[in-house]
Scaffold this motif. Structure first.
Motif, short mmCIF file in Angstrom:
data_model
loop_
_atom_site.label_atom_id
_atom_site.label_comp_id
_atom_site.label_asym_id
_atom_site.label_seq_id
_atom_site.Cartn_x
_atom_site.Cartn_y
_atom_site.Cartn_z
N LEU A 197 12.50 -13.55 0.87
CA LEU A 197 12.90 -13.77 -1.22
C LEU A 197 13.84 -14.92 -2.15
O LEU A 197 13.83 -15.05 -2.97
N PHE A 198 12.65 -15.70 -1.01
CA PHE A 198 12.36 -17.25 -1.84
C PHE A 198 10.71 -16.78 -3.95
O PHE A 198 11.62 -17.02 -4.89
N ASP A 199 10.09 -16.11 -2.82
CA ASP A 199 9.23 -15.38 -4.34
C ASP A 199 9.13 -14.27 -4.70
O ASP A 199 8.38 -14.15 -5.78
N THR A 200 10.77 -14.04 -5.23
CA THR A 200 10.77 -12.21 -5.82
C THR A 200 11.81 -12.48 -6.30
O THR A 200 12.95 -12.96 -6.28
N ALA A 201 11.75 -11.96 -7.89
CA ALA A 201 11.89 -12.02 -8.93
C ALA A 201 13.67 -11.67 -8.13
O ALA A 201 14.49 -10.32 -8.55
N PRO A 202 15.15 -12.95 -9.10
CA PRO A 202 16.37 -12.27 -8.74
C PRO A 202 16.08 -10.96 -9.19
O PRO A 202 17.18 -10.00 -8.27
N ASP A 203 16.47 -10.23 -10.64
CA ASP A 203 16.44 -8.91 -10.60
C ASP A 203 16.09 -7.50 -9.57
O ASP A 203 16.28 -6.79 -9.24
N SER A 204 14.75 -8.33 -9.40
CA SER A 204 14.06 -7.65 -8.29
C SER A 204 15.04 -6.83 -6.83
O SER A 204 15.36 -6.13 -6.42
N ALA A 205 15.45 -8.27 -6.13
CA ALA A 205 15.74 -8.64 -5.33
C ALA A 205 17.60 -7.73 -5.17
O ALA A 205 18.04 -7.41 -4.25
N ALA A 206 17.82 -8.19 -6.47
CA ALA A 206 19.05 -7.53 -6.45
C ALA A 206 19.01 -5.32 -6.58
O ALA A 206 20.06 -4.86 -6.01
N ALA A 207 17.80 -4.99 -6.94
CA ALA A 207 17.61 -3.68 -6.91
C ALA A 207 17.66 -3.22 -5.45
O ALA A 207 18.30 -2.64 -5.06
N ALA A 208 16.95 -4.32 -4.98
CA ALA A 208 16.35 -3.93 -3.33
C ALA A 208 18.10 -4.28 -2.70
O ALA A 208 18.24 -3.23 -1.70
N ILE A 209 19.44 -4.93 -3.00
CA ILE A 209 19.79 -5.02 -2.39
C ILE A 209 21.23 -3.96 -2.96
O ILE A 209 21.73 -3.24 -1.84
N ARG A 210 20.73 -3.86 -3.94
CA ARG A 210 21.53 -2.20 -4.52
C ARG A 210 21.19 -1.24 -3.47
O ARG A 210 21.98 -0.25 -3.22
N THR A 211 19.77 -0.83 -3.45
CA THR A 211 19.53 1.06 -3.24
C THR A 211 19.72 0.43 -1.43
O THR A 211 20.20 1.19 -0.64
N GLU A 271 13.60 6.82 -3.05
CA GLU A 271 12.96 6.02 -4.28
C GLU A 271 13.46 6.04 -5.42
O GLU A 271 13.95 7.13 -6.10
N ASP A 272 13.26 5.19 -6.38
CA ASP A 272 13.85 5.13 -8.52
C ASP A 272 12.45 4.18 -8.63
O ASP A 272 11.40 3.41 -8.21
N ALA A 273 13.00 3.60 -10.12
CA ALA A 273 11.40 3.11 -9.84
C ALA A 273 11.30 1.43 -9.77
O ALA A 273 10.63 1.14 -10.21
N ASP A 274 12.71 1.52 -8.89
CA ASP A 274 12.57 -0.16 -8.30
C ASP A 274 11.87 -0.96 -6.76
O ASP A 274 11.73 -1.27 -6.57
N THR A 275 12.73 0.52 -6.41
CA THR A 275 12.94 0.25 -4.84
C THR A 275 12.40 1.62 -4.15
O THR A 275 12.12 3.01 -4.77
N LEU A 276 12.04 1.10 -3.11
CA LEU A 276 11.76 2.41 -1.79
C LEU A 276 12.32 2.69 -0.62
O LEU A 276 11.98 1.17 -0.11
N PRO A 324 11.15 -3.92 -2.23
CA PRO A 324 11.75 -3.64 -3.78
C PRO A 324 10.23 -3.46 -4.77
O PRO A 324 8.67 -3.68 -3.80
N LYS A 325 9.42 -2.70 -5.34
CA LYS A 325 8.31 -2.40 -5.35
C LYS A 325 7.50 -3.37 -6.16
O LYS A 325 6.10 -3.42 -5.74
N VAL A 326 8.19 -4.54 -6.68
CA VAL A 326 6.95 -5.44 -6.93
C VAL A 326 6.49 -6.86 -5.70
O VAL A 326 7.43 -6.87 -4.78
N ARG A 373 1.17 -1.13 -0.17
CA ARG A 373 0.13 -0.11 -0.33
C ARG A 373 0.50 1.35 -0.50
O ARG A 373 0.39 2.48 -0.38
N MET A 374 2.30 0.95 0.52
CA MET A 374 2.68 2.20 0.50
C MET A 374 3.51 2.67 -0.51
O MET A 374 3.67 4.17 -1.14
N VAL A 375 4.02 1.40 -1.49
CA VAL A 375 4.86 1.83 -2.59
C VAL A 375 3.47 2.58 -4.15
O VAL A 375 3.47 3.00 -4.58
#
Ligand code: AMP
Length: 141
Positions: A53-67, A24-29, A46-48, A11-13
């Motif tokens: 961690l197990f049911d989040t796509a690797p690219d989204s998890a990676a974006a969250a780690i970068r942030t 905030e950026d396109a992928d993360t908050l 991640p916004k998705v 709901r925050m996203v």
């Protein structure tokens, strides 16, 4: 049980409920934890949709780690803690209470113990002041 699209972080996203945002950026908050375990306790999501961690796509998890890395650097620079812990819980048995993937950034200070997990709401003005310090550190690069 599947992902609940009405969990508080989803709901925050969508901007349906407020949060004290630091980044905030396109992928993360990234925002302040309202029941912080220490001053500067920040959450990154991640916004998705994804419970953990197990049911989040690797690219989204990676974006969250970068942030998480970027915001953790800013928290370290803003609060100068003795150390800093990053945590991420998968499942209620592991301590997860909000079922949208998130990373905790928790500073560790030499004085004072950690407050209990998700227990006591902090003064919103104090959280705003902490967020301002983190935003300034992010802006300074
Ligand atoms: P977890 O137990 O890892 O699922 O952590 C969820 C975290 O979300 C806890 O540390 C809570 O204090 C925090 N939290 C719950 N509701 C909010 C909210 N509205 N805004 C910011 N943080 C929240």
């Amino acid at each position: 049980m599947g992902y609940d699209a009405n969990n508080i972080f989803a709901r925050m996203v969508r901007g349906e409920i407020p949060c004290i945002r630091v980044h905030e950026d396109a992928d993360t908050l990234a925002f302040m934890d309202i029941m912080p375990q220490a001053d500067g306790h920040t959450l990154v999501i991640p916004k998705v949709a994804g419970e953990n961690l197990f049911d989040t796509a690797p690219d989204s998890a990676a974006a969250a780690i970068r942030t998480t890395q970027r915001v953790a650097r800013a928290v370290r620079s803003a609060f100068s803690p003795a150390g800093l812990i990053i945590t991420q819980f998968n499942g209620a048995a592991a301590g997860q209470t909000v079922f949208h993937l998130h990373f905790h950034i928790v500073p560790v200070y030499t004085s004072g113990a950690w407050r209990p997990h998700a227990r006591e709401k902090a003064d919103p003005a104090a959280l705003e002041a902490q967020a301002a310090r983190i935003r300034a550190a992010l802006a300074a690069g």
